[in-house]
Write a protein that holds these residues in place. Structure first.
Motif, mmCIF file in Angstrom:
data_model
loop_
_atom_site.group_PDB
_atom_site.id
_atom_site.type_symbol
_atom_site.label_atom_id
_atom_site.label_comp_id
_atom_site.label_asym_id
_atom_site.label_seq_id
_atom_site.Cartn_x
_atom_site.Cartn_y
_atom_site.Cartn_z
ATOM 1 N N CYS A 290 0.919 -1.232 0.181
ATOM 2 C CA CYS A 290 -0.100 -0.168 -0.050
ATOM 3 C C CYS A 290 0.915 1.173 -0.043
ATOM 4 O O CYS A 290 2.020 1.150 0.724
ATOM 5 N N CYS A 295 -2.071 2.537 5.869
ATOM 6 C CA CYS A 295 -3.512 2.387 4.985
ATOM 7 C C CYS A 295 -4.517 1.583 5.938
ATOM 8 O O CYS A 295 -3.903 0.648 6.532
ATOM 9 N N HIS A 297 -6.789 0.569 4.294
ATOM 10 C CA HIS A 297 -7.464 -0.046 3.051
ATOM 11 C C HIS A 297 -8.926 0.386 3.073
ATOM 12 O O HIS A 297 -9.840 -0.673 2.981
ATOM 13 N N CYS A 303 -3.945 1.657 -2.618
ATOM 14 C CA CYS A 303 -4.029 0.670 -1.716
ATOM 15 C C CYS A 303 -4.112 -0.679 -2.438
ATOM 16 O O CYS A 303 -4.990 -0.824 -3.103
ATOM 17 N N ALA A 304 -3.208 -1.356 -2.113
ATOM 18 C CA ALA A 304 -2.812 -2.780 -2.768
ATOM 19 C C ALA A 304 -4.069 -3.774 -2.286
ATOM 20 O O ALA A 304 -4.215 -4.480 -3.137
ATOM 21 N N VAL A 305 -4.388 -3.677 -0.899
ATOM 22 C CA VAL A 305 -5.244 -4.516 -0.511
ATOM 23 C C VAL A 305 -6.853 -4.377 -1.465
ATOM 24 O O VAL A 305 -7.228 -5.284 -1.890
#
Ligand code: GDP
Ligand code: ZN
Length: 365
Positions: A290, A295, A297, A303-305
């Motif tokens: 992220c 983060c 989320h 945000c990678a999630v």
């Protein structure tokens, strides 16, 4: 002490989990003439300890009176007085490898130790009802937090006769349980029992899971006798239906040890933040990518999630379950006395602390 497998101590205690590492921990107390033993039952401030001289009775409090963290529990390895009348004194507690702790709901919340030195936490899940992945994740968090290795056993496999359906169920659970073996077992038909017997034959196990999940049935199958009373099919409550056994820690006929205490059965989620992290390890890994270090989320850019949810790599259900357990855990953490938690971390979580803890106990005696 010689840790030789020919020693009388070894032959008396090996069925209860004694190994070379315990022998090494105990060596200084052996020099003092104390007796090693494992706590097989705790009641009314006293405990039963199996020792090479038979089962003896001892007081549970040994270092700081009234400190719940300094009271022995089922599964502990201790050093007791070699002779004298019962109850004897527990002179020392060997450093715990793992511990299941409940933060009690009293106003000044304190931890209560339910079982110590557990290697395998068997999470029993019934295939007779719809599998609740969130509930499994909750039990897995508890298991990881204790330091034990979780294992999921999907019980009553005979009720899902179709092999393809069964394989899908196993796969769903595996996706919610990184690093955890998932087995199917039928106590009725005997399928899968041999695998379970093999897995629990080294070390100490506990059974976790909802009432009706089939824990007593599994315990009886492992023990090879009807030690636990199996709940009648129509008894929905199932509380307090334990047959009184004189021990809560039993040596299994094919090796290994089973701990089954009433307290463990009603276990909830307590300070298990690192346990939750392990259950959702793939989310924690995603979170490292992220953009923001903290983060949530939620609506943060980069945000990678959330990205993984959008691409279908991560299920929405799993992210929600993670959030829910994290929130619940933070609430419990806030309730729990900080001193107790600090002590827990020091005593059981940092593996390297074991040696120092032994020194500390020795110094205080
Ligand atoms: P516990 O509350 O988790 O200890 O669950 P029990 O062991 O008392 O089992 C609950 C119910 O499930 C009982 O009626 C058992 O007979 C039933 N049961 C347990 N294992 C199996 C199994 O492998 N197959 C089937 N069909 N029923 C099972
Ligand atoms: Zn994020």
């Amino acid at each position: 002490m010689t840790s030789s497998s020919a020693s009388p101590v070894f032959s008396a205690l090996a069925p209860y989990g004694w190994d070379d590492a315990w022998a090494d921990e105990f060596a200084p107390y052996d020099t003092e003439g104390l007796l090693p033993g494992r706590v097989v039952r705790v009641d009314r401030g006293q405990c039963d300890v199996v020792t090479p001289a038979g089962t003896v009775r001892a007081d549970t409090e040994f270092v700081v009176p009234r400190d719940p963290m300094k009271v022995v529990c089922t599964g502990d390895w201790v050093a007791v007085d070699p002779d004298g009348s019962d109850p004897r004194y527990v002179r020392t507690l060997l450093p715990r490898r793992t511990a299941f702790v409940r933060s009690t709901s009293s106003k000044r919340s304190e931890g209560q130790i339910l079982a110590a030195n557990v290697d395998h936490a068997i999470v029993a899940v019934s295939l007779a009802v719809e599998v609740d992945l969130g509930r499994i994740e909750r039990f897995l968090a508890l298991a990881w937090e204790s330091g034990a290795q979780p294992l999921v056993v999907l019980t009553k496999a005979d009720l899902v006769p179709d092999a393809v359906t069964r394989a899908h169920l196993v796969q769903d659970v595996e996706l919610s349980a990184p690093g955890v073996t998932v087995l199917t077992v039928s106590a009725v038909e005997g399928d899968g029992l041999d695998v379970l017997v093999g897995l629990v034959s080294g070390g100490t196990s506990v059974l976790l899971g909802q009432s009706g999940a089939g824990k007593s049935t599994l315990a009886n199958a492992l023990l090879g006798s009807d030690v636990m009373e199996v709940q009648a099919a129509r008894d929905v409550d199932g509380k307090g239906r334990h047959t009184t056994t004189t021990r809560n820690l039993l040596a299994l006929p094919d090796g290994g040890v089973l701990i089954d205490t009433p307290g463990l059965r009603g276990v909830g989620l307590w300070d298990a933040e690192s346990g939750v992290g392990q259950v959702f390890s793939e989310i924690e890994e995603l979170a490292e990518r992220c953009r923001f270090h903290d983060c949530a989320h939620d609506a943060e850019p980069g945000c990678a999630v959330r990205g993984a949810v959008e691409s279908g790599e991560l299920s929405h259900r799993r992210l929600e379950s993670y959030r829910k357990l994290m929130r619940e855990n933070q609430w419990i953490v806030a309730k729990t006395d900080a001193r107790v938690r600090a002590e827990l971390r020091r005593e059981w979580k940092r593996k390297g602390a074991a040696g120092r803890a032994a020194m500390e106990l020795k110094r205080r005696r």
